[in-house]
Motif scaffolding. Structure first.
Motif, short mmCIF file in Angstrom:
data_model
loop_
_atom_site.label_atom_id
_atom_site.label_comp_id
_atom_site.label_asym_id
_atom_site.label_seq_id
_atom_site.Cartn_x
_atom_site.Cartn_y
_atom_site.Cartn_z
N PRO A 41 15.45 6.51 -10.07
CA PRO A 41 14.63 7.14 -9.03
C PRO A 41 13.18 7.34 -9.47
CG PRO A 41 16.71 8.27 -9.24
CD PRO A 41 16.67 7.27 -10.35
N ALA A 42 12.92 7.30 -10.79
CA ALA A 42 11.54 7.43 -11.27
C ALA A 42 10.66 6.28 -10.75
CB ALA A 42 11.51 7.44 -12.80
N PHE A 43 11.29 5.17 -10.38
CA PHE A 43 10.53 4.05 -9.83
C PHE A 43 9.91 4.40 -8.48
CE2 PHE A 43 13.01 1.44 -12.76
CZ PHE A 43 12.07 0.51 -13.14
N GLY A 44 10.44 5.45 -7.85
CA GLY A 44 9.98 5.83 -6.51
C GLY A 44 8.49 6.03 -6.41
N LYS A 45 7.88 6.51 -7.51
CA LYS A 45 6.44 6.83 -7.45
C LYS A 45 5.58 5.60 -7.65
CE LYS A 45 6.90 11.50 -9.35
NZ LYS A 45 8.07 11.33 -10.24
N ARG A 46 6.19 4.50 -8.09
CA ARG A 46 5.38 3.31 -8.36
C ARG A 46 5.04 2.56 -7.09
NH1 ARG A 46 7.73 0.38 -13.72
NH2 ARG A 46 7.70 2.22 -15.07
N ARG A 88 12.86 11.05 2.54
CA ARG A 88 12.58 10.79 1.12
C ARG A 88 13.80 11.05 0.25
NH1 ARG A 88 6.38 12.53 0.35
NH2 ARG A 88 5.53 10.58 1.15
N THR A 89 14.55 12.09 0.59
CA THR A 89 15.77 12.36 -0.16
C THR A 89 16.72 11.18 -0.05
OG1 THR A 89 15.49 14.63 0.61
CG2 THR A 89 17.54 14.13 -0.54
N ARG A 90 16.85 10.71 1.17
CA ARG A 90 17.71 9.56 1.44
C ARG A 90 17.21 8.34 0.65
NH1 ARG A 90 22.24 6.97 2.41
NH2 ARG A 90 21.96 5.07 3.62
N HIS A 111 0.82 -1.22 0.00
CA HIS A 111 0.00 0.00 0.00
C HIS A 111 0.85 1.26 0.00
CE1 HIS A 111 1.16 -0.70 4.11
NE2 HIS A 111 0.63 0.44 4.51
N ARG A 112 2.17 1.11 -0.01
CA ARG A 112 3.01 2.31 -0.02
C ARG A 112 3.85 2.36 -1.28
NH1 ARG A 112 5.31 2.64 6.16
NH2 ARG A 112 3.33 3.16 7.13
N THR A 113 4.16 3.57 -1.74
CA THR A 113 4.99 3.70 -2.93
C THR A 113 6.38 3.15 -2.63
OG1 THR A 113 5.75 5.87 -2.28
CG2 THR A 113 3.80 5.79 -3.71
N VAL A 114 7.13 2.90 -3.70
CA VAL A 114 8.49 2.40 -3.55
C VAL A 114 9.30 3.35 -2.67
CG1 VAL A 114 10.63 2.10 -4.85
CG2 VAL A 114 8.50 1.05 -5.66
N LEU A 115 9.16 4.65 -2.92
CA LEU A 115 9.93 5.63 -2.16
C LEU A 115 9.58 5.55 -0.67
CD1 LEU A 115 12.03 7.71 -3.10
CD2 LEU A 115 10.28 9.46 -2.78
N ASP A 116 8.29 5.48 -0.36
CA ASP A 116 7.88 5.41 1.04
C ASP A 116 8.27 4.10 1.69
OD1 ASP A 116 6.94 7.94 1.05
OD2 ASP A 116 4.84 7.42 0.74
N ASN A 117 8.31 3.02 0.90
CA ASN A 117 8.80 1.75 1.42
C ASN A 117 10.25 1.90 1.88
OD1 ASN A 117 7.43 -1.02 1.41
ND2 ASN A 117 6.54 -0.05 -0.39
#
Lengths: 220, 391, 212
Positions: free
Chosen positions: B157-162, B143-145, B121-127
């Motif tokens: 890094p575009a994968f972060g939103k998936r 998030r920067t980290r 349930h969380r985006t890649v970045l939030d994971n």
């Protein structure tokens, strides 16, 4: 359908808008009370994995309870009014909400739960940040099932003289006024559809896009 | 049997996934994990781990390997208290883990599991940002980290939103590694992290882990049931035997050349003589090879290696006499490629090639020559004479 | 409880009516929902038609359906048909989805293996698909049966028989014991029917219990 579109029936303290609001009020408050009881119970048992048979057994027993009898019994004990209506409807709403929450929490992939503990979440975090959000689709399923039943069954409240759209059905029955009965039934079904749409909207807003069936975005 | 083109592509991904120039500070902490007489007995009476004594050295990849039910995963999970031992002590950096509250302990230890266990349930970045957020970092910094980490594990890094469901198994596993590294823990526990992905991606991820480790210098405990994976990744390998006994704890080459008992010998497999070549590095003479390009008109006299514009191998040509035009349809696909690392690679390249000539390539995948099996055997004899091969 | 023993004959009489009014619709509804569920399990179009329609049927309050039915099919308001038809409708609405889900969950490799061995469609459905779909189907049937048993009482609000009569009479004569007797009867009947279906399901699907 003439009865339904007669402007005379759309005004006054016994008009369609008032009955509609009454009916919706019964439904909403019932679901809120039902949620306060059923969600914590279902979530707790789902999280700990202990007492699942109690939840299933309780749900089944409550499902078998005839709402009419509960309503009449509480009226005989506590007198007329809205209280018996809420007791009967809340007992009706609890099983689907509780079962949905329990099943939803149980169905979260154990690997995901293991990972949540592994990264250092406390038990409360595991439940609130991982299990509940992932269980939301099934929890909503439970709520929508409960809402359908409550909207449809709240009609019976009118049997003991309470308000809601059931008034048209029972008054129509007493007066052999088929138009009024049909209007009542149509309005209840319409309200049920609207409530379900409301839940569908709420579900879209609160359930993470990551939990939608695959293929709705991005590549697989 | 993939032709050269596909193999080179696999190599290509690995090279693209290579270092991007982000250097991660490790804080200079060196950790040691010590198991002292650790026993785990489950409620049903089964003994999962029996009196385990073992020290994991700081800054190494240590692999626990063994058949299912041997206690390797239980041992790993006792380090971050996913399971508590029945008796015995586990020390991380000299501190008894049982004295630390589990969530706090776990936030300081990276944890990677099979199928990644990402939060759907969380985006890649939030994971990836999970542990920093749990440890109280502010959201932007976390998030920067996290975005930095995605680059480190070789993801755009575009994968972060998936969301996780939108990634392949291999990509999910990279995110799993990034999540474990996010708070820069000195210790990393990896529980069969690559066993759910296909062999090509697995090899890719293994190479990636070795590259990361060279850069990050973590203390990694890695659990697998795959002895080849253990031998490839482990600087030290602990072989567990059914019933929770540690059968042998040694360097890979030693496991192959001197297994402690029959169990270890049979577990490492029959062709361990051949596998020993994996750990030998010796110079093998590289011979020149005739090459040609597609579309060229050439006179074929012997095996000719056809290459593309970048000099990467495409396949072999043989059997036709006289002048021919080199066409894709006439190519015979080749064997494995030798990248100049181990004797095993050299021998396999030679044995698997239709021409018996193993193609040698450089880091960019371009042909530099060929090796022959006889030369590899000779190099082995030389190494043995010089005492480089353990007996 | 004393009411039940003092009025045993009456209690038995309403029990019989109640049982008939709840079991007949379940049987009819179940039989109807098998072909419909099979259709829905195979066709996207069928699902797009049947499922929303079933949902809408569910939203119609049972009391309304009971009072409307006689007008729609032209029988007297006191005919038992007026309870049976609505309950058949609810049963079908619930079971179509259950049967469709159950059939859709039959492992694809088993179906493929059956096809490869040369089963014709009807035989495959009867001897492979349907038996494998039984556990989920019976789970749905249990829910339908229990909710039917509880819903029959509503018929009494328009004067039809079953335990519901004890509710309305108890209400009019302020007799709590009588209402309680009907409630206990309903719950016991529901629990018995549920247990019976559970047992039948276990006997019919011995493979579902092994290897756990």
């Amino acid at each position: 359908m003439g009865w339904l579109f007669d402007p005379a029936h759309w005004s006054g303290s016994t008009g369609i808008p008032v009955r509609l609001v009454e009916h919706f009020g019964y439904t909403l408050l019932t679901l809120v009370i039902g949620a306060l009881i059923a969600v914590p119970l279902g979530a707790f048992v789902g999280h700990t994995g202990k007492g699942g048979f109690v939840i299933v057994g309780l749900s089944n027993a409550l499902r078998a309870l005839p709402t009419t009898a509960v309503l009449i019994l509480v009226v005989l004990w506590a007198g007329l009014g809205d209280f018996p209506v809420y007791v009967a409807l809340v007992l009706l709403a609890i099983p689907p909400i509780m079962a949905g929450t329990y099943a939803g929490v149980r169905a979260v992939d154990p690997v995901t739960v293991d990972a949540a503990r592994g990264v250092g979440m406390r038990e409360s975090g595991v439940l609130l940040q991982v299990e509940i959000p992932n269980a939301l689709p099934l929890i909503f399923g439970g709520f929508r099932g409960a809402a359908l039943q409550v909207v449809a069954t709240a009609t019976i409240a009118a049997y003991t003289g309470a308000g809601g759209l059931g008034r048209f059905v029972f008054d129509g029955l007493a007066l052999q006024d088929f138009g009024q009965m049909l209007a009542g039934a149509v309005l209840v079904a319409l309200l049920a559809v609207l409530v379900d749409l409301g839940f569908a909207g709420l579900q879209r807003l609160t359930v993470s896009p990551g939990l939608r069936p695959v293929g709705t975005g991005g590549k697989r | 049997m993939p032709g050269y083109a596909e193999r080179v592509k696999v190599f290509g991904i690995y090279i693209q996934g290579g270092p991007i120039g982000v250097v991660v500070a490790t804080g200079g902490i060196r950790r040691v994990i010590e198991f002292r007489a650790v026993t785990k007995r489950f409620e049903d009476g089964t003994i999962a781990v029996d009196e385990l004594d073992l020290t994991v050295e700081a800054g190494t990849i240590t692999v626990f390997v063994g058949p299912s039910g041997c206690g390797k995963t239980t041992s790993l999970r006792m380090v971050n208290r996913m399971i508590d031992p029945t008796s015995g002590t586990i020390l991380v950096d000299g501190k008894d883990v049982l004295t630390v509250d589990p969530p706090t302990l776990r936030r300081g230890i990276g944890y990677v599991i099979q199928q990644a266990g990402l939060f759907p349930h969380r985006t890649v970045l939030d994971n990836v940002a999970t542990v920093p957020l749990l440890s109280g970092w502010d959201k932007r910094k976390a998030r920067t980290r996290a975005a930095e980490l995605l680059e480190i594990v070789g993801l755009d890094p575009a994968f972060g939103k998936r969301y996780p469901a939108q990634l392949s198994g291999g990509q999910q596993q990279r995110v799993g590694v990034a999540r474990a590294l996010a708070a820069d823990p000195p210790v990393l526990l990896m529980d069969e992290p690559f066993s759910a992905v296909d062999p090509v991606v697995r090899e890719d991820l293994q190479n990636e882990l070795l590259r990361l480790q060279a850069e990050l210098d973590k203390t990694i405990v890695f659990v697998t049931h795959d002895i080849d994976e253990a031998l490839k990744l482990g600087e030290r390998v602990a072989v567990f035997q059914t019933g929770g006994h540690l059968a042998q704890y040694a360097k890979p080459a030693e496991l192959l050349s001197a297994p402690a008992n029959d169990f270890v010998a049979s577990f490492v497999g029959r062709d361990r003589g051949y596998r020993t070549l994996t750990f030998l590095h010796a110079d093998v003479p590289v011979h020149p090879v005739t090459t040609a390009r597609l579309g060229e008109r050439v006179t074929i006299t012997d095996w000719t290696l056809v290459v593309d514009e970048q000099n990467r191998p495409k396949g072999w040509l043989s059997g036709v006499d006289g002048e021919v035009e080199v066409a894709e349809k006439d190519l015979i696909s080749g064997g494995s490629l030798y990248d100049g690392t181990t004797l095993r690679g050299a021998l396999d390249a030679a044995l698997s090639s239709p021409s018996a000539l193993g193609v040698v390539v450089d880091d960019a995948g371009a042909v530099t020559g060929v090796v022959q099996a006889a030369d590899v055997i000779q190099a082995l004899a030389k190494a043995r004479a010089a005492g480089e091969v353990p007996k | 409880m004393t009411w039940i023993f003092e009025n045993w004959e009456r209690f038995w009489e309403v029990t019989e009516v109640h049982l008939r009014l709840s079991v007949v619709p379940v049987v009819i509804g179940f039989v109807l929902s098998i072909p419909l569920g099979w259709w829905a399990s195979r066709s996207q179009t069928a699902r797009a038609i049947l499922f929303p329609f079933a949902n809408i049927l569910f939203t119609i309050p049972s009391i309304a359906l009971i009072v409307i039915t006689p007008v729609l099919i032209g029988v007297k308001i006191l005919d038992e048909i007026n309870v049976i038809v609505p309950l058949v409708v609810y049963t079908v609405a619930l079971m179509v989805r259950a049967v469709a889900d159950a059939l859709a969950a039959v492992p694809g490799n088993v179906v493929a293996a059956a096809n490869a061995m040369g089963f014709r469609p009807l035989r495959r459905f009867l001897t492979v698909d349907f038996p494998l779909a039984l556990p989920v189907t019976i789970a749905g049937l249990r829910v339908a049966t229990v909710s039917n048993i509880s819903m029959v009482s509503v018929g009494a609000l328009v004067g039809l028989g079953g335990y519901g009569q004890l509710f309305t009479e108890g209400y009019q004569t302020d007799n709590t014991d009588k209402v309680l007797a009907g409630l206990i009867g309903t719950v016991v009947l529901a629990v018995l029917a549920d247990g019976l279906l559970l047992l039948i399901g276990r006997l019919l699907t011995p493979w579902a219990r092994v290897g756990r």
